[in-house]
Each structure stands twice: as C-alpha cells, then as structure tokens.
Design a protein around this motif. Sequence first.
Motif, mmCIF file in Angstrom:
data_model
loop_
_atom_site.group_PDB
_atom_site.id
_atom_site.type_symbol
_atom_site.label_atom_id
_atom_site.label_comp_id
_atom_site.label_asym_id
_atom_site.label_seq_id
_atom_site.Cartn_x
_atom_site.Cartn_y
_atom_site.Cartn_z
ATOM 1 N N TYR A 1 3.924 -13.366 29.466
ATOM 2 C CA TYR A 1 3.900 -14.718 28.891
ATOM 3 C C TYR A 1 4.913 -15.690 29.480
ATOM 4 N N VAL A 2 5.846 -15.210 30.323
ATOM 5 C CA VAL A 2 6.804 -16.158 30.892
ATOM 6 C C VAL A 2 6.341 -16.520 32.293
ATOM 7 N N ARG A 3 5.242 -17.251 32.362
ATOM 8 C CA ARG A 3 4.724 -17.685 33.667
ATOM 9 C C ARG A 3 3.587 -18.661 33.424
ATOM 10 N N PRO A 4 3.249 -19.460 34.422
ATOM 11 C CA PRO A 4 2.142 -20.404 34.238
ATOM 12 C C PRO A 4 0.814 -19.658 34.076
ATOM 13 N N VAL A 5 -0.198 -20.378 33.622
ATOM 14 C CA VAL A 5 -1.502 -19.755 33.400
ATOM 15 C C VAL A 5 -2.021 -19.172 34.711
ATOM 16 N N SER A 6 -2.181 -17.856 34.720
ATOM 17 C CA SER A 6 -2.712 -17.203 35.915
ATOM 18 C C SER A 6 -3.071 -15.795 35.504
ATOM 19 N N ASN A 7 -3.959 -15.182 36.232
ATOM 20 C CA ASN A 7 -4.307 -13.807 35.938
ATOM 21 C C ASN A 7 -4.077 -12.960 37.178
ATOM 22 N N PHE A 8 -3.186 -11.991 37.056
ATOM 23 C CA PHE A 8 -2.908 -11.099 38.170
ATOM 24 C C PHE A 8 -3.741 -9.832 38.037
ATOM 25 N N PHE A 9 -3.928 -9.124 39.151
ATOM 26 C CA PHE A 9 -4.779 -7.926 39.131
ATOM 27 C C PHE A 9 -4.200 -6.820 38.260
ATOM 28 N N PHE A 10 -2.856 -6.819 38.066
ATOM 29 C CA PHE A 10 -2.263 -5.730 37.263
ATOM 30 C C PHE A 10 -2.102 -6.115 35.792
ATOM 31 N N ASP A 11 -2.581 -7.310 35.407
ATOM 32 C CA ASP A 11 -2.446 -7.732 34.010
ATOM 33 C C ASP A 11 -3.070 -6.733 33.041
ATOM 34 N N LYS A 12 -4.249 -6.259 33.392
ATOM 35 C CA LYS A 12 -4.958 -5.377 32.466
ATOM 36 C C LYS A 12 -4.174 -4.098 32.227
ATOM 37 N N SER A 13 -3.658 -3.519 33.326
ATOM 38 C CA SER A 13 -2.890 -2.265 33.181
ATOM 39 C C SER A 13 -1.642 -2.508 32.346
ATOM 40 N N LEU A 14 -1.019 -3.668 32.571
ATOM 41 C CA LEU A 14 0.197 -4.009 31.834
ATOM 42 C C LEU A 14 -0.128 -4.197 30.352
ATOM 43 N N THR A 15 -1.272 -4.852 30.076
ATOM 44 C CA THR A 15 -1.682 -5.075 28.691
ATOM 45 C C THR A 15 -1.959 -3.748 28.000
ATOM 46 N N VAL A 16 -2.523 -2.799 28.738
ATOM 47 C CA VAL A 16 -2.764 -1.465 28.149
ATOM 48 C C VAL A 16 -1.449 -0.861 27.673
ATOM 49 N N VAL A 17 -0.378 -1.079 28.458
ATOM 50 C CA VAL A 17 0.918 -0.493 28.086
ATOM 51 C C VAL A 17 1.339 -0.951 26.692
ATOM 52 N N TYR A 18 1.349 -2.289 26.460
ATOM 53 C CA TYR A 18 1.915 -2.699 25.173
ATOM 54 C C TYR A 18 0.893 -2.805 24.051
ATOM 55 N N THR A 19 -0.420 -2.803 24.361
ATOM 56 C CA THR A 19 -1.391 -2.855 23.259
ATOM 57 C C THR A 19 -1.868 -1.464 22.839
ATOM 58 N N VAL A 20 -1.887 -0.518 23.780
ATOM 59 C CA VAL A 20 -2.471 0.794 23.486
ATOM 60 C C VAL A 20 -1.411 1.896 23.456
ATOM 61 N N ILE A 21 -0.521 1.879 24.465
ATOM 62 C CA ILE A 21 0.391 3.018 24.619
ATOM 63 C C ILE A 21 1.644 2.886 23.752
ATOM 64 N N THR A 22 2.238 1.676 23.724
ATOM 65 C CA THR A 22 3.453 1.502 22.906
ATOM 66 C C THR A 22 3.240 1.847 21.425
ATOM 67 N N PRO A 23 2.137 1.380 20.778
ATOM 68 C CA PRO A 23 1.952 1.767 19.370
ATOM 69 C C PRO A 23 1.861 3.280 19.168
ATOM 70 N N MET A 24 1.422 4.001 20.195
ATOM 71 C CA MET A 24 1.355 5.460 20.076
ATOM 72 C C MET A 24 2.743 6.079 20.254
ATOM 73 N N LEU A 25 3.536 5.490 21.167
ATOM 74 C CA LEU A 25 4.854 6.064 21.462
ATOM 75 C C LEU A 25 5.870 5.796 20.362
ATOM 76 N N ASN A 26 5.743 4.637 19.678
ATOM 77 C CA ASN A 26 6.739 4.298 18.659
ATOM 78 C C ASN A 26 6.999 5.417 17.657
ATOM 79 N N PRO A 27 5.939 5.954 16.998
ATOM 80 C CA PRO A 27 6.228 7.029 16.035
ATOM 81 C C PRO A 27 6.877 8.238 16.700
ATOM 82 N N LEU A 28 6.445 8.559 17.914
ATOM 83 C CA LEU A 28 7.034 9.710 18.613
ATOM 84 C C LEU A 28 8.516 9.480 18.878
ATOM 85 N N ILE A 29 8.829 8.288 19.404
ATOM 86 C CA ILE A 29 10.220 7.980 19.748
ATOM 87 C C ILE A 29 11.099 8.030 18.502
#
Length: 312
Positions: free
Chosen positions: A256-284
């Motif tokens: 979110y700290v950048r002008p409107v643009s879509n990079f090729f790795f956005d999707k993978s990055l979004t997977v990290v904080y939308t899918v993986i982080t919620p799973m890791l929180n309880p474990l951590i």
Amino acid sequence: MGHSNNVTEFVLLGLTQDPDGQKALFVMFLLIYIVTMAGNLLIVVTVIASPSLGSPMYFFLACLSLMDAGYSSAITPKLTIDLLCDKKTISFPVCMGQLFIEHLLGGAEVFLLVVMAYDRYVAICRPLHYSTIMNRRVCSLLLVVSWAGGFAHSVVQLIFVYNLPFCSPNVIDHFICDMYPLLVLACTDTYFIGLTVVANGGAICTVVFILLLISYGFILNSLKTYSQEARRKALSTCSSHITVVVLFFIPCIFMYVRPVSNFFFDKSLTVVYTVITPMLNPLIYTLRNSEMKNCMEKLWCKKFTMDRIRMP
C-alpha cells in the motif's frame, strides 16, 4: 446510492491458469483454511474455558484469533472454490462486501496489535500498576477502539471504490477484490484515489509498524532490571508478538505504500498476509507460550476423561 456503471460482476483471473497447478493449490489452501480455523478457534475456546487465562493479554489474543478466523473466511473459501471453477466471477455487491470485510478486519487487527503491544508495555514496564491500568473497562474500550478504527478505515476505502465508473473489460488480475486491482479497472483518473489509499492503508501500516517497533524497543530495554527467569518469559512473549507484527506489516506496507500499480509478485505477497499469516498467528502465539500450551492440554485431557467416564 447506486454505483454509476454497468459492470455487475468481475472476472477474477486467480493465482494461476495451469489446471494441475490449480488442483495442487486447491488442496493446499483447503488444508491451510482448515488449520487456520481449527487453530484460531482452539485459542478462543481455550481462553474462554480456562480461568487461569483471565488476563488482558489472553483476552486480546482470543480477539485476534477471532479476527483472523473472520479475515481468513472472507478470502480463503472463495479463493479455494475458484481454483476448481473454469470461470471465476464475483458479483459487484459481493466484491464490495469482500473489500469491506477484508479492510474492516485487517484494519481492526492493525489496531489490536497496537493494543497488545501497549498491554505488554504496561505489564513489563509498569507491573505494579498493571491491574489498575488494564482493568476490564479499559480492555473493552481498547477493543471497541480497534474495531472503530478498522471500520473507519474500511468505510473510506469502500466509498471511494463504490462510486467509481468501471468500464469493460471487467477482468481483475487477482484472486480477491482489493483496492489496486479495482482502481486499475476504473475508466477515470485514479491518481487522487490512489494517494488516499496510500494515505489510508499505507500510512496506517507504516506509522503503526514504527510505533510498534519503538514500543518493543522500550519493553526490551526495560527488561535489563528483571531476573533471568522473568526476562526469558517476557522475551518469549514479545518475540512471538514481534514475529506476528513483522509477518503482517511488511507485506502490507509493501502493498500500500506506492502509487497505483500491479506488480507480478503482488498475488504471491497477498497470499502471505491474507492466507498464511492468519494460520501462523495461533501457532506463533501458542508455541512460544507455556501457559497457553498447558491450558490446552488440561482442557483436552479433561474433555477426553469426561468422555471416557460417560462411555458405558
């Protein structure tokens, strides 16, 4: 107010077009979702059922787990089911709903992580006044403020996007409805709205992240005066908090700290904080926390012995 365009639905391109890749990802995301829900709800149940986990820290932890369960449910089930569909569509209202819930829960979680850092700060730096500072009323108030912050953040995002004119093609090169993928589709200049996204999402994330790092700096600095045992315990709690904070904020800041643009790795990055982080929180949080682990063991041993007694 109606939205001023004829786009009634969007087509999501999803994570990959490769059929084998989609099947593999389907299995992976399904498992991740099951683990996420089981882990987070286990924490909530354990905190509610264990009198020894009555401190504010565990109250906030249970709230964080509920938020993670909700956040994950707003994103992962649709993403997972889409992997089996040939055409992945999302209607305009559902898209707006997803955008709202995602930012409501994400925003509330950002503020809750600040509250949790403050709670640790008071516990470690002002231990004698802890119970008076962090009383029940204050805890409830801090939770309401977290939700209100998330709500305000989310409503602002929604108002901007809702009234945008969208032209065809209505194809979103992503697996969720989020600000930048939607802004790219608008047939109007979105430069100003892009700036508000940076100011709203990016600034919140960056400022909060810096504040959190400073607060944990204070906490770690004040540990010098503690005994070895107390220091070890405080360090283990804080290190798990810091891990969650880093996992959550670094991708968010990057997104979110950048002008409107879509990079090729956005999707993978979004997977990290939308899918993986919620799973890791309880474990951590549970792996680093002996009290939590003990209570879970007690709770489930008690449940199994009760079941055994009931069996004829």
